[in-house]
Design an enzyme around this catalytic site. Structure first.
Site, PDB file in Angstrom:
ATOM      1  N   CYS A 184       0.858  -1.189   0.000  1.00 52.38           N
ATOM      2  CA  CYS A 184       0.000   0.000   0.000  1.00 52.38           C
ATOM      3  C   CYS A 184       0.893   1.239   0.000  1.00 52.38           C
ATOM      4  O   CYS A 184       2.116   1.144   0.143  1.00 52.38           O
ATOM      5  CB  CYS A 184      -0.867  -0.003   1.252  1.00 52.38           C
ATOM      6  SG  CYS A 184       0.146   0.094   2.752  1.00 52.38           S
ATOM      7  N   HIS A 213       5.300  -4.829   8.916  1.00 54.83           N
ATOM      8  CA  HIS A 213       5.300  -6.203   9.411  1.00 54.83           C
ATOM      9  C   HIS A 213       5.521  -7.198   8.275  1.00 54.83           C
ATOM     10  O   HIS A 213       4.588  -7.850   7.806  1.00 54.83           O
ATOM     11  CB  HIS A 213       3.982  -6.492  10.148  1.00 54.83           C
ATOM     12  CG  HIS A 213       3.935  -5.872  11.507  1.00 54.83           C
ATOM     13  ND1 HIS A 213       2.766  -5.577  12.167  1.00 54.83           N
ATOM     14  CD2 HIS A 213       4.932  -5.502  12.339  1.00 54.83           C
ATOM     15  CE1 HIS A 213       3.048  -5.049  13.352  1.00 54.83           C
ATOM     16  NE2 HIS A 213       4.355  -4.977  13.470  1.00 54.83           N
ATOM     17  N   HIS A 234       3.723   2.029  11.785  1.00 55.58           N
ATOM     18  CA  HIS A 234       2.621   1.807  12.734  1.00 55.58           C
ATOM     19  C   HIS A 234       2.450   2.951  13.718  1.00 55.58           C
ATOM     20  O   HIS A 234       1.471   2.987  14.458  1.00 55.58           O
ATOM     21  CB  HIS A 234       2.847   0.502  13.502  1.00 55.58           C
ATOM     22  CG  HIS A 234       2.980  -0.672  12.587  1.00 55.58           C
ATOM     23  ND1 HIS A 234       4.195  -1.245  12.285  1.00 55.58           N
ATOM     24  CD2 HIS A 234       2.060  -1.340  11.868  1.00 55.58           C
ATOM     25  CE1 HIS A 234       4.005  -2.227  11.424  1.00 55.58           C
ATOM     26  NE2 HIS A 234       2.728  -2.305  11.153  1.00 55.58           N
ATOM     27  N   CYS A 244       2.499   6.033   8.971  1.00 55.29           N
ATOM     28  CA  CYS A 244       1.587   6.204   7.831  1.00 55.29           C
ATOM     29  C   CYS A 244       0.650   7.381   8.117  1.00 55.29           C
ATOM     30  O   CYS A 244       0.110   7.496   9.222  1.00 55.29           O
ATOM     31  CB  CYS A 244       0.760   4.929   7.619  1.00 55.29           C
ATOM     32  SG  CYS A 244      -0.459   5.147   6.299  1.00 55.29           S
ATOM     33  N   GLU A 292       0.518  -0.647  16.350  1.00 62.21           N
ATOM     34  CA  GLU A 292      -0.296   0.533  16.036  1.00 62.21           C
ATOM     35  C   GLU A 292      -1.205   0.875  17.211  1.00 62.21           C
ATOM     36  O   GLU A 292      -1.359   2.047  17.582  1.00 62.21           O
ATOM     37  CB  GLU A 292      -1.136   0.280  14.774  1.00 62.21           C
ATOM     38  CG  GLU A 292      -2.003   1.482  14.420  1.00 62.21           C
ATOM     39  CD  GLU A 292      -3.015   1.178  13.330  1.00 62.21           C
ATOM     40  OE1 GLU A 292      -2.699   0.432  12.393  1.00 62.21           O
ATOM     41  OE2 GLU A 292      -4.147   1.700  13.440  1.00 62.21           O
ATOM     42  N   THR A 346      -6.367   0.674  11.960  1.00 62.88           N
ATOM     43  CA  THR A 346      -6.562   0.879  10.515  1.00 62.88           C
ATOM     44  C   THR A 346      -6.715  -0.409   9.717  1.00 62.88           C
ATOM     45  O   THR A 346      -7.177  -0.375   8.575  1.00 62.88           O
ATOM     46  CB  THR A 346      -5.358   1.638   9.923  1.00 62.88           C
ATOM     47  OG1 THR A 346      -4.169   0.895  10.208  1.00 62.88           O
ATOM     48  CG2 THR A 346      -5.249   3.037  10.485  1.00 62.88           C
ATOM     49  N   SER A 369       1.406  -9.648  10.624  1.00 64.82           N
ATOM     50  CA  SER A 369       0.754  -8.616   9.807  1.00 64.82           C
ATOM     51  C   SER A 369      -0.758  -8.683  10.008  1.00 64.82           C
ATOM     52  O   SER A 369      -1.420  -9.628   9.566  1.00 64.82           O
ATOM     53  CB  SER A 369       1.098  -8.830   8.329  1.00 64.82           C
ATOM     54  OG  SER A 369       0.207  -8.113   7.508  1.00 64.82           O
ATOM     55  N   ASN A 373      -3.254  -6.863   8.741  1.00 66.65           N
ATOM     56  CA  ASN A 373      -4.141  -6.816   7.561  1.00 66.65           C
ATOM     57  C   ASN A 373      -4.074  -8.116   6.768  1.00 66.65           C
ATOM     58  O   ASN A 373      -5.050  -8.511   6.140  1.00 66.65           O
ATOM     59  CB  ASN A 373      -3.851  -5.571   6.726  1.00 66.65           C
ATOM     60  CG  ASN A 373      -2.677  -5.734   5.806  1.00 66.65           C
ATOM     61  OD1 ASN A 373      -2.836  -6.180   4.675  1.00 66.65           O
ATOM     62  ND2 ASN A 373      -1.472  -5.418   6.282  1.00 66.65           N
ATOM     63  N   SER A 375       1.757  -5.261   3.511  1.00 65.19           N
ATOM     64  CA  SER A 375       3.186  -5.162   3.816  1.00 65.19           C
ATOM     65  C   SER A 375       4.013  -6.206   3.066  1.00 65.19           C
ATOM     66  O   SER A 375       5.231  -6.278   3.261  1.00 65.19           O
ATOM     67  CB  SER A 375       3.405  -5.308   5.328  1.00 65.19           C
ATOM     68  OG  SER A 375       2.665  -6.397   5.840  1.00 65.19           O
TER      69      SER A 375
HETATM   70 FE1  SF4 Z   1      -1.242   3.002   6.017  1.00 67.46          FE
HETATM   71 FE2  SF4 Z   1      -1.231   0.613   7.239  1.00 67.46          FE
HETATM   72 FE3  SF4 Z   1      -3.270   1.301   5.656  1.00 67.46          FE
HETATM   73 FE4  SF4 Z   1      -0.932   0.793   4.574  1.00 67.46          FE
HETATM   74  S1  SF4 Z   1      -2.212  -0.682   5.671  1.00 67.46           S
HETATM   75  S2  SF4 Z   1      -2.285   2.557   4.065  1.00 67.46           S
HETATM   76  S3  SF4 Z   1       0.476   1.560   6.136  1.00 67.46           S
HETATM   77  S4  SF4 Z   1      -2.691   2.310   7.573  1.00 67.46           S
END
Ligand code: SF4
Length: 310
Positions: free
Chosen positions: A16, A45, A78, A100, A130, A167, A225, A227, A269
């Site tokens: 991202c 991560h 983070h 970020c 984070e 996030t 990680s 996400n 990531s």
């Molecule tokens: Fe920002 Fe984390 Fe979203 Fe990537 S995943 S845009 S680093 S908040």
């Protein structure tokens, strides 16, 4: 002739804007200041990213006491709590903040909501870096992870409650937690725009869009990680077998037996070349037809600060 296996690449996937910016910032700092450059926590991560940057001159430390006085230290994507910033100032460290911008937005909300006298409730995962950072931005902030914790959380004044989220949460699960809070605190206030970032949202939509047609989904990403973990969960909630793998070496051949259609995605990531490696490994296991399915085109980029660009 053997029927080719279909490989569906979910898009968007992999890096991202916030991750690309943070990695670029470390590289720029190494180039400008010379190695070693200290980085507090993993910059993002992902084990491969960390190993690559270590080879280029980055030194990853858990806390600031691993950084020599006066040295340059990069804060990870983070983000950090104000106490960490204060400690760096006290130590005379040269700070490069790779937080970020979308995490920084949540920090700003935490301070704003706290300053107006609300009890602030952060929806997130205890112990995630984070979350540890965000908790420092509003005194008395409460952390809830799920519906059960939302149903039990205590507040000072039920008429003055705000919520924020990590996030990288799952969009579907988080909606249930917010609903629970709103049932309990009808005057609940939230962020003006969602805290779950565009990258997490889009990668979850992309995996959801391919789940029904896939017998198996491989998610490239590291175990820490958030996400990436959420992508596995989204696929599984939709009834599709899914596994998190660090890279192609994590594929268990048993998973592929009878899997005529395999979906592949990657957390925000995870570097794109790892996905290429997974596709190559699938091709080595037998003939494949590869296609990409895009849920949401992505055009967002975050620039490296001007002071690091030249
Ligand atoms: Fe920002 Fe984390 Fe979203 Fe990537 S995943 S845009 S680093 S908040």
């Amino acid at each position: 002739m053997e029927t080719p296996r279909t490989v569906v690449l979910a898009a968007p996937r992999s890096f991202c804007a916030g991750v690309e910016r943070a990695i670029d910032m470390v590289r720029h700092v190494v180039r400008l200041r010379g190695a070693p450059v200290y980085v507090r926590k993993q910059i993002v991560h992902n084990a491969h990213v960390v190993a690559d940057l270590e080879a280029e001159g980055a030194v990853f430390v858990d806390e600031l006491d691993g950084v020599p006085d006066g040295a340059t230290v990069v804060f990870s994507a983070h983000g950090v709590a104000p106490a960490v910033q204060a400690e760096a100032e006290r130590r005379g460290l040269d700070v490069v903040d790779a937080t970020c911008p979308l995490v920084a937005k949540v920090h700003a909300e935490a301070r704003r909501f706290g300053a107006r006298g609300d009890t602030v409730i952060l929806i997130g995962h205890r112990g995630h870096e984070e979350v540890e950072g965000t908790l420092g931005h509003a005194p008395g902030i409460r952390l809830v992870r799920d519906v059960a914790e939302a149903a039990a959380v205590t507040v000072d004044d039920p008429a003055r409650v705000s919520y924020l989220t990590q996030t990288t949460l799952a969009v579907d699960e988080t909606a249930g937690v917010v609903d629970t809070l709103r049932d309990r605190f009808p005057r609940l206030r939230g962020p003006d725009s969602e805290d779950i970032c565009y990258a997490s949202t889009n990668r979850q939509s992309a995996v959801a869009a391919i789940a029904a047609e896939c017998d198996l989904i491989l998610v490239v990403g590291s175990a820490n990680s958030s996400n990436s973990q959420r992508l596995v969960e989204v696929a599984r909630r939709l009834g599709t077998a899914a596994h998190l793998i660090e890279d192609a070496s994590g594929i268990d051949p048993a998973w592929l037996r009878g899997a005529g259609t395999v979906g592949v995605t990657a957390g925000a990531s995870a570097p794109p070349h790892l996905v290429d490696g997974v596709v190559a490994a699938l091709a080595a296991a037998g003939p494949i037809d590869v296609r990409e399915q895009t849920a949401e085109p992505e055009t967002i980029t975050f620039l490296v600060p001007p002071s690091l660009r030249n």
